[in-house]
Motif scaffolding. Structure first.
Motif, short mmCIF file in Angstrom:
data_model
loop_
_atom_site.label_atom_id
_atom_site.label_comp_id
_atom_site.label_asym_id
_atom_site.label_seq_id
_atom_site.Cartn_x
_atom_site.Cartn_y
_atom_site.Cartn_z
N ALA A 148 -1.13 1.10 -12.22
CA ALA A 148 -1.48 2.16 -10.38
C ALA A 148 -2.47 1.42 -9.76
CB ALA A 148 -2.44 3.35 -11.07
N LYS B 154 -1.95 7.65 -13.65
CA LYS B 154 -1.81 6.70 -12.47
C LYS B 154 -3.07 7.45 -11.99
CE LYS B 154 2.45 4.92 -11.79
NZ LYS B 154 3.84 5.17 -10.95
N PHE C 261 -5.50 12.37 0.63
CA PHE C 261 -4.68 12.39 -0.78
C PHE C 261 -5.11 13.16 -1.64
CE2 PHE C 261 -7.19 8.01 0.90
CZ PHE C 261 -6.12 7.21 -0.28
N TYR D 62 0.52 -1.15 -0.02
CA TYR D 62 -0.17 0.36 -0.13
C TYR D 62 1.18 1.19 0.32
CZ TYR D 62 -3.41 -3.29 1.46
OH TYR D 62 -4.42 -4.23 0.94
N VAL D 63 0.52 1.88 -0.58
CA VAL D 63 1.39 3.39 -0.64
C VAL D 63 1.11 4.21 0.15
CG1 VAL D 63 1.35 2.82 -3.29
CG2 VAL D 63 0.42 4.50 -3.17
N ILE E 285 -6.59 8.01 -10.28
CA ILE E 285 -7.82 7.08 -9.89
C ILE E 285 -9.33 7.23 -9.98
CG2 ILE E 285 -8.69 5.16 -7.92
CD1 ILE E 285 -5.08 4.38 -9.25
N THR F 15 -4.98 1.18 -2.40
CA THR F 15 -5.05 1.69 -1.12
C THR F 15 -6.21 2.63 -1.45
OG1 THR F 15 -2.83 2.10 -1.95
CG2 THR F 15 -3.53 3.50 -0.78
N GLY G 206 1.25 10.36 -2.28
CA GLY G 206 1.47 9.89 -3.43
C GLY G 206 -0.02 9.40 -4.88
N VAL G 207 -1.25 9.73 -4.05
CA VAL G 207 -2.08 8.67 -4.41
C VAL G 207 -2.97 10.39 -5.48
CG1 VAL G 207 -4.09 7.35 -5.26
CG2 VAL G 207 -2.18 6.91 -3.51
N SER G 208 -3.45 9.94 -6.56
CA SER G 208 -4.01 11.46 -7.76
C SER G 208 -5.27 10.38 -7.44
CB SER G 208 -3.49 11.71 -8.92
OG SER G 208 -1.78 12.82 -8.48
N GLN H 32 -2.09 1.63 -5.92
CA GLN H 32 -2.55 3.28 -5.66
C GLN H 32 -4.37 3.30 -5.84
OE1 GLN H 32 -0.05 2.97 -8.31
NE2 GLN H 32 1.47 4.78 -7.71
N ASN I 34 -0.58 7.86 0.81
CA ASN I 34 -2.71 8.33 0.53
C ASN I 34 -1.52 10.12 -0.90
OD1 ASN I 34 -3.39 6.49 1.39
ND2 ASN I 34 -3.68 8.00 3.40
#
Length: 208
Positions: free
Chosen positions: A133, A157, A109, A77-78, A159, A139, A82-84, A136, A80
């Motif tokens: 992704a 990437k 996020f 799990y990455v 989401i 996550t 780093g998640v778009s 991500q 948060n």
């Protein structure tokens, strides 16, 4: 005269008998409807179908497994941050996307867009992502209690989270896996390169 009287009485009896039959049928139908409605209300009926649908992995949609590195270790799990994520409202409840978007922002996020889903109507919250992704997406999914993960053909990437009418609330933070922990893949998943007929991604600004 007697014959006319007898005929009238016979006709009255016939009419009363017919009315009794009709009323009896109506009453029986009402009782049946009431019984069936009660069974549905108490979840005696409908439970099996609903339960069966809910226990299917990913609600019946095949999902990719979390990828592995060259040493065979499962992806983690990455963070948060780093998640778009783009949040789209697929319901009739105005302001829902903004509320969820703000909640995800509070969880760090990177929410890029909050808007409305203009594609097909959705029945359940759907998380769209591409093959690059998957960690991500897992996550993001871990923060939802009732969402479908669906991989499409995007290569970036970003989401997409399309909120459906089944959305109630985010997963409590204490029940969300910590960043750096190994991802638990959805039961029945397949490697990403084995997924066939993935849908075309909705138009979106690419995130690299």
């Amino acid at each position: 005269m007697t014959e006319a009287f007898n005929e009238r009485e016979a006709r009255k009896r016939y009419v009363r008998r017919r009315q009794g039959i009709v009323l009896g049928c109506v009453a029986t139908m009402l009782v049946i409807v009431l019984v069936i409605a009660t069974l549905f209300y108490t979840h005696v009926l409908g439970r099996s179908a609903a339960s069966s649908a809910q226990i299917q992995p990913n609600y019946g949609v095949q999902a990719p497994c979390a990828p592995k590195d060259k040493d065979g270790n499962t992806a983690k799990y990455v963070e948060n941050s780093g998640v778009s994520v783009r949040i789209l409202n697929g319901t009739d409840f105005a302001g829902l996307a903004k509320a969820v978007g703000n909640a995800l922002i509070n969880r760090n996020f990177a929410v890029t867009t909050i808007g409305t889903n203009n594609n097909q109507q959705v029945e359940r919250t759907i998380i769209y992502f591409g093959k690059n992704a998957i960690p991500q997406a897992y996550t993001v999914s871990s923060n939802f209690t009732d969402a479908i993960m669906r991989m499409d053909d995007r290569t970036d990437k970003l989401i997409d989270v399309v909120l459906g009418p089944t959305f109630n609330d985010l997963q409590t933070q204490k029940n969300v896996p910590a960043a750096g922990g190994g991802i638990t893949s959805i039961k029945g998943c397949v490697p990403a390169d084995k997924l066939r007929n993935v849908p075309k991604a909705a138009q979106h600004p690419a995130v690299r």
